[in-house]
Structures are given as structure tokens and as C-alpha cells.
Design an enzyme around this catalytic site. Structure first.
Site: not given
Ligand code: CS2
Ligand code: MG
Length: 403
Positions: A37, A122, A147, A159, A211, A213, A237, A263, A284, A313, A317, A340, A403
């Protein structure tokens, strides 16, 4: 049998995907996902310049040898670009081998360990109430695991929420990186309330995930893990960036909240310390970034020694090719945890016809020989590549953050 031809297909039915197609002199072909991605064309260049020319003429049945040729033989080992390229080749070769055997991929791996694959959805909202609505809708669809992410009062960006109402969430949503704002203090003070509300409305049985992140430091993650123990999360996560693996020792000393990591990993070596020290609970790393089936089964076996389970993961993407192969892996792997699930757009599903299906919160593996996912190349051509970047994150004072 020889590899006669291999080429990349870049398509953007809503978002960018890179697919590698490997064609044999006997007409059987396989496909692999090479999507990274926001860095898609880097993998295309790696494949076209350094991998494809070396594949032509090789026996596609020698998956192990080709894997090591591309890994050991490259001198420049590991890294997301290299490992995504190797993964794409590996997934395509397993697809070919399973087609030659006339078997669905899970049979080659060792057969079914379960009938269906539990997924998590999600559920994200601008505030706690909006998130609870999403949970309600997903529970009604049959999901056993969700999640949850919600906006934090005082932080202008959220986010995991789509830019405009009614749109789908896509993390890579601008040609150049969008700028997000982050405040750890506001987040830590607010987020436990989200889990309290989910438990109050949905009871104890729903699996709840979250998550972070990579946005906390180890001691902050320890505080969060401890604060949310009464709500018994399925996992927390990526609570910290994982370069400093010793940080997980500190987190682990303070909390029994299960931890999921990786991930953004691409190799067994990224996991070794975390697994051997029993600092985490779920791995992940997806098949398409972690060297494919050949490498991932080794990571899963190592994880199994330490009671660690898989939780691949599965965002939009990663293409349906990666998801399809993951459903086979999940159906086989003895130490499966969860998968996921972020549904692809209709356009994406049309470009990638597949035989896995979704039922009552679970994926059911298909029975077609191979990994069960194909690509409609004519349709793929109708969606040209568009540059798209993941956002960056700054603290309120402007400091660039994770991020
Ligand atoms: C995220 C993703 O799915 C997840 O847990 O962390 O959406 C992540 O932000 C993207 O795959 C980034 O490419
Ligand atoms: Mg994630």
C-alpha cells in the site's frame, strides 16, 4: 515443466492492486498478490527488473528452491519490497502446484483443521455512540468479533474513519500524504470508555479488538493494557512501534491484555525475539508481505511453540488474491486465531473472481484447485493506477509522530 512467461498487472478498482501472473509452458498459470500500500510501483519495478527475468525457464514446481534463490540469492535480504515480491512469486507457484495436483490449496498444506474461519469486522465512529451503532449493525450481520475505534474528543482527525460520510474508509486516500493530528494524553483518557460502553451494550461474549496503530510508548501501552483489563479484549494491536522489541517486556510485565503485532513485518526474524520471550499473543504479518506460504508456515510453526496464534492482516489494501490464499492457510494452520475482514468494493470483487465465501461472520474456503482466486485482465485494464499515499501524523505541537 517450465515458466514461460510472468508479468505484473496493476489495477485500481477503487484502490491500487499489483498482481503477478506466472504462466507455464503447459498452459497452467498461477497468480500472486504483490500489493504494498502506497509503494505499489516499487514492487512492480523490483519484480520486472530483478525477479521476472530470473524466473523464465525455471521449473515452477520447485517452490522451495525458487524461494531461496530469490531470498538468499538476492544478497539484499528482507524488507517490505523484496518480501512482497517474493511473496507474489510464492503465492503464484503454490497456486500452480495446487492446480496441477487438482486440489484446493488447503489440502496440499495438510487438510482442514476447522470448518470455517472466524473473522473480525471494523466498527468505527466519530464518537462512542456512532461506533456502538456500527457494532450493532455488524453483530446483526453475524460477526462474532469486532474491532472498535472511535473519535477522541479534542482530536480533529479519527483513525479508521472515511474522509466523507457515506464513503468507505481507505487509509491511502490522497495523492500525497494527508496530515493527521494526535494526542496521546487525550486518547489514553478517553479510549477505556469505549470498551466499557461496548461491554455494557453487547455483554461479555462478543470478541472485542482494538488497533493502537503504533502510537504509544511502552509505558503508555502498559497503562492502556492495564486500564482495559476489566473489558477483556481479544487483543490490543500494534500498541507501540516494534523496532524496540525490549519494549514488549515492559508492557508484558504490567498487563494480561493479549497483544497482536506485525502487520508491517515481513520476516521470521522480525518476530524471533517477540516469540521466544513470549511477549505477544497473535502474529499479524500477511502472506503477501511476509514471503508467501513458504515463509509464513515457518513463522506460524515457530509461533505455535509459544502458544501464539495467527491473526492475519486483512485490510482492503491486500487484494482478494492474498485474502483467498489466507483463507486456505487459516483453514489449515493448527494455531489459527482470527482473520481480519474489511470487505473489498464490488468493483474489486469483479476484477478478482474468487470462490471463498463469507457466511455468518466466517469465511468458508472454496474447493477449486489452487487458491481459488483469478483475475479478469480485461476488466482490470479499465481501472488505471492512481498514485495514493498513506497519511502522516503530527502531535498537536507539530512534531511528526507514528501514523
Ligand atoms: C490497519 C490497516 O487493518 C489494520 O489493522 O492497521 O488498515 C492499515 O492502516 C493499512 O493496511 C495500511 O496500509
Ligand atoms: Mg492494524
Amino acid at each position: 515443466m517450465k515458466i514461460e512467461q510472468a508479468y505484473t498487472i496493476v489495477t485500481s478498482p477503487g484502490r491500487n492492486f499489483v498482481t503477478l501472473k506466472v504462466v507455464t509452458d503447459e498452459g497452467v498459470y498461477g497468480i500472486g498478490d504483490a500489493t504494498l500500500n502506497g509503494r505499489e510501483m516499487a514492487v512492480v519495478a523490483y519484480l520486472e527488473e530483478h525477479v521476472i527475468p530470473a524466473l523464465i525457464g525455471r521449473d515452477p514446481q520447485r517452490i522451495e528452491d525458487i524461494w531461496h534463490y530469490l531470498y538468499r540469492g538476492a544478497y539484499w535480504r528482507r524488507g517490505p519490497v523484496t518480501m512482497s515480491a517474493i511473496a507474489a512469486v510464492d503465492l503464484a507457484l503454490w497456486d500452480i502446484k495446487a492446480k496441477l495436483a487438482g486440489m484446493p490449496l488447503y489440502q496440499l498444506l495438510g487438510g482442514k483443521s476447522r470448518e470455517r474461519v472466524m473473522t473480525y469486522a471494523h466498527c468505527t465512529g466519530k464518537d462512542i455512540d456512532a461506533c456502538l451503532e456500527e457494532v450493532k449493525a455488524h453483530v446483526a450481520l453475524g460477526y462474532r468479533a469486532v474491532r472498535v475505534q472511535a473519535g477522541i474528543p479534542g482530536i480533529p482527525t479519527i483513525y479508521g474513519v472515511a474522509k466523507r460520510e457515506g464513503e468507505r474508509y481507505e487509509p491511502a486516500d490522497a495523492e500525497l500524504p494527508a496530515e493527521h493530528v494526535w494526542s496521546t494524553e487525550k486518547y489514553l483518557n478517553h479510549v477505556p470508555k469505549l470498551f466499557a460502553a461496548v461491554r455494557e451494550h453487547f455483554g461479555d461474549d462478543l470478541h472485542v479488538l482494538h488497533d493502537v496503530h503504533h502510537r504509544l510508548t511502552p509505558i503508555e501501552a502498559a497503562r492502556l493494557g492495564k486500564a482495559v483489563e476489566p473489558y477483556h479484549l481479544f487483543w490490543l494491536e500494534d500498541c507501540v512501534p516494534a523496532e524496540n522489541q525490549e519494549g514488549f517486556r515492559l508492557i508484558r510485565q504490567h498487563t494480561t491484555t493479549p497483544l497482536a503485532v506485525g502487520e508491517v513485518f515481513n520476516s521470521i526474524h522480525d518476530y524471533r525475539e517477540l516469540l521466544e520471550n513470549q511477549w505477544i499473543d497473535y502474529i499479524r504479518m500477511p502472506l503477501s508481505h511476509g514471503g508467501g506460504i513458504t515463509h509464513m508456515r515457518r513463522v506460524a510453526d515457530l509461533a505455535g511453540l509459544y502458544h501464539v496464534r495467527t491473526g492475519f492482516h486483512g485490510p482492503t489494501d491486500l487484494s482478494p488474491v492474498c485474502l483467498g490464499a489466507a483463507v486456505h492457510f487459516d483453514t489449515w494452520v493448527p494455531n489459527f486465531g482470527i482473520q481480519e475482514h474489511m470487505p473489498h468494493t464490488e468493483e474489486t470483487d469483479a476484477v478478482f473472481p474468487h470462490d471463498y465465501c463469507f457466511e455468518d461472520g466466517h469465511f468458508i474456503v472454496g474447493e477449486a484447485p489452487g487458491h481459488g482466486v483469478d483475475i479478469d485482465e480485461a476488466l482490470a485494464k479499465q481501472y488505471p493506477y492512481k498514485r495514493a499515499s498513506l497519511p502522516v501524523n503530527r502531535l498537536e505541537d507539530g512534531t511528526l509522530w507514528h501514523w
